[in-house]
Design an enzyme around this catalytic site. Sequence first.
Site, short mmCIF file in Angstrom:
data_model
loop_
_atom_site.label_atom_id
_atom_site.label_comp_id
_atom_site.label_asym_id
_atom_site.label_seq_id
_atom_site.Cartn_x
_atom_site.Cartn_y
_atom_site.Cartn_z
CD GLU A 4 -6.80 -3.47 -5.30
OE1 GLU A 4 -7.16 -3.08 -6.43
OE2 GLU A 4 -5.74 -4.10 -5.10
CE1 TYR B 267 -1.97 -21.71 20.03
CE2 TYR B 267 -3.11 -19.68 19.46
CZ TYR B 267 -1.95 -20.44 19.50
OH TYR B 267 -0.78 -19.95 19.01
CG ASP C 275 -4.03 -1.37 -8.00
OD1 ASP C 275 -4.36 -0.20 -7.73
OD2 ASP C 275 -3.21 -2.04 -7.32
#
Lengths: 391, 522
Positions: A209, A107, A261
């Site tokens: 995770e 910005y 996983d």
Amino acid sequence: MSTGGYTTRVDAGARERALKILHEKFYDVLKDVVEGRVPRLVIKKRTLSNTIYDPERKLLLLGDATFERSFLDLREARKFMQTMLMASIIYEALTQGEYPTIRDLYYRGKHTIRYRKIPSKAVGEENTWDEQAESDSVLRDIEVFINVLREEMLVLSKEKGKVVGDLRIRSGDDVIDLSKMGHGAYAIEPTPDLIDFVEVNADFVLVVEKDAVFQQLHRIGFWKRYRAVLVTSAGQPDRATRRFVRRLNEELGLPVYVLTDSDPYGYYIYSVFKTGSITLSYESERLATPRARFLGVMMTDIFGSRKLGKSPYLSEEERRSFIIRAKERDVKRAKELREYPWFRSERWQIELDEFLARRVKLEIEALASKGLKFLADRYVPEKIEVGDWID
Amino acid sequence: MAAVEESFKSISAAEFFYKNKEIAGFSNPARALYQTVRELVENSLDATENYGILPRIKVSIREMEVVPEGAYYEVIVEDNGVGIPPKYVPQAFAQLLFSSKYVLKQSRGMFGLGAKMALLYAQITTGQPAEVVVAPIKSKRVYGFKLKIDIGENRPVVLGFSTTSNISGTHGTSVRLITLGDWSRSKQRIYEYMKRTAIVAPYAEILFRDPEGNYLLFERSIEKLPPPARETLPHPHGVDIETMKSVLKSMPNSPLAETLVKSFQGVGTATALRILEEARLDPEKMSGDLAEQEVEALVRVMRSYRDVKPPRADHLSYLGEEIIVAGLKKVFEPEFVAAVTRRPSVYEGHAFVVEAGVAYGGKVPVADRPLVLRYANKIPLLYDEGSDVVFKIIDEKRGIDFKVYEVEFPAPLIILTHICSTKIPYKGVGKEAVADVPEIEEEVEAALRGVLRELRSYILRKRRELEEVERAVEIAKYIPEVASSLSKMYGVDPREVSVKLLEMLNSRLRSFKIADLGSVVV
Ligand SMILES: Nc1ncnc2c1ncn2[C@@H]1O[C@H](COP(=O)(O)OP(=O)(O)OP(=O)(O)O)[C@@H](O)[C@H]1O
Ligand SMILES: [Mg+2]
């Protein structure tokens, strides 16, 4: 140099270091202009082809290939302007004791350039940058160019890593006891380098995770029982989490185990912790933890392995209810991983081949469903105990 | 059935053209007014520039009386030409097929008809005689004639004659006619004709007063005249039996070889002897003694004789690149102009030269097709453009593809073609379209492609320059931003940095410079 009243001493030191390097590195541009040379920036390329795996140090590093960003090169002029603009914004933020986020930088730099075309004389309008992706990209260029990470320039970004454990740290002017976080956890700050380790009572670090599994392990007191520092990256690890884990390993000598996983995306998250990411390989040097170990979940945990003399953790029936059929893109990703040099080890090839043969995957939550106790009191401690992890 | 007795009779040239006015362009009042102006102006231009005089021509048309078919107009055309010896004036203006231009030398006039057709049309529509005033060059007197044509006999009728002394020492001719016309329907053509004439005659000053009282002055923009044409001998390849007979008749008592050498261009003694050998004729034989078959044999050999130089172009008066460029510039103020004059070429034994010009951009109007300005012997051709050889060459479907030359229509493009020859293959005596003779077609195409190639390199160069400008702006617009960034970090004066950066950018530009940053940054 003015530093705001809210700034701690630690921050002030970091500011001064970053300012000095920024000032020196960009001074060449000014010199070029003053001495009548075309100003240009020579920056290392952040491309896949310039990403090199260093098997010795087990790190993904940025190669030596560079590109030149010259102001008078039509294709680079806009990027050159953006780089200079970004450098000046960071410079000002540093001198004024501010902590801009990457969105703030976007910005602050964004405004419209109005110019007159020749010969049509039509007025053209163009933004210094249109999307944050553009300002983020030049910020990365600056990190590479001056070899200072944005955290070191006190540029913040939204971080999502959390940690609990029996340790006390100093952050800013406060000492925080990470064993007294209740059901919550300490949110790792965007500038983990400014953290001091005051006191540590732990034997290892377990990085999970999944945030949900982190919370479950936290609530049943896993870290207390096993003298662990429990960390979650809540998905793809951000830079602060990676840097924090690295410091736990490097400075405190704690072994780091990663639990994800059992699918190619989980494996890759582990490799980001361990060797670095392909797109941001310039950070590996400071963010990667080359000695991080992959604890699981492994394909061989699910199915066992005759070759490794390993029996499965799941029964036939459990497998039937927990495992999920792999998607086409999972298979594709696994094939890619198999080709990456840092997955070339025999051990990893067994896991990946197993995945490709079975074409199934498993989430860590499934192990927690089998029984949180199983996960906390058998699976994790047993695997660490017998050394069933991949280095 | 009763046998019908056919009646035979012969008519005069005047009567023939009286009955067939349209083949000379006098088909209706509008077209006739245009044709009248044209014929008189072209005679004036011939009478000036062919003799090295910079033309000054006044044309005036006034409406006299409105009639159902249009109106009666007074047409006056006045020039500063060489004039006409008074004894030839009646025939020159009132006897069809009388001309000083029946020679092998390029001029606008060719048929010996133009002035007479204008007079004839005036006479049969208004009944008024023509008034011709001549001041031959260096003449001490000025002569005035009132003329009509005896159509049945094709003879001039002199209704009045006067003479005064030439006090001012001027020279030239003035012709005044009262004729039927239709200004409103010919206005556009006449203006177009004037403008197009001015394009290829930038050395002429032409003042035109129209029936509405408007004056249009085409000023002289170049003092150079095209090289005057010189009369020339016929070329062996263009000879026919009739020409050969008249040549032989003109020197009956000279040996054949000598006659050939003296009467044809490009024929020396050696060539003459070889031609005669091929025709099995005795070089010593007297020219007047040839039998009909011998003449035919000689013509056959000469027309196909290979080893002879191509026709010379001394008798041609082409405009030249400089004049074409000046003319196009003056009338259209284009951004780019180029012209090409081809080397002389030959068709059927007639030498011809083709020239082409191109004008692009600037004040040239943008159109879907090129604007084509056709000329033959410096005459603008306005009508029948569809049947002209040039249109075949630039035909949208089968002709030149302008895209090859980087021109994409709509575009501001003018094409000029000029064919000069002592024998232009016009499609009619009105001189509006040129037939598509293969040799001429080939030359016109080559000339056009030549100028278009020049246009193409200009367009490409300009495009490159434009691209460079655009690229420069693409960089210059960032200068203030870079300067202000450096200023924030190092406290330097941003204006100084800007100046330095602009200098650097400018030193890399080849075709232009950005004078100051203010012209780019808003
Ligand atoms: N303005 C003039 N000044 C000098 N001579 C003129 C002028 N107008 C006509 N003549 C003479 O009169 C002759 C006849 O003119 P006319 O226009 O009838 O025929 P042309 O010009 O020879 O051929 P064309 O029929 O092709 O015009 C010319 O050949 C020329 O000798
Ligand atoms: Mg004439």
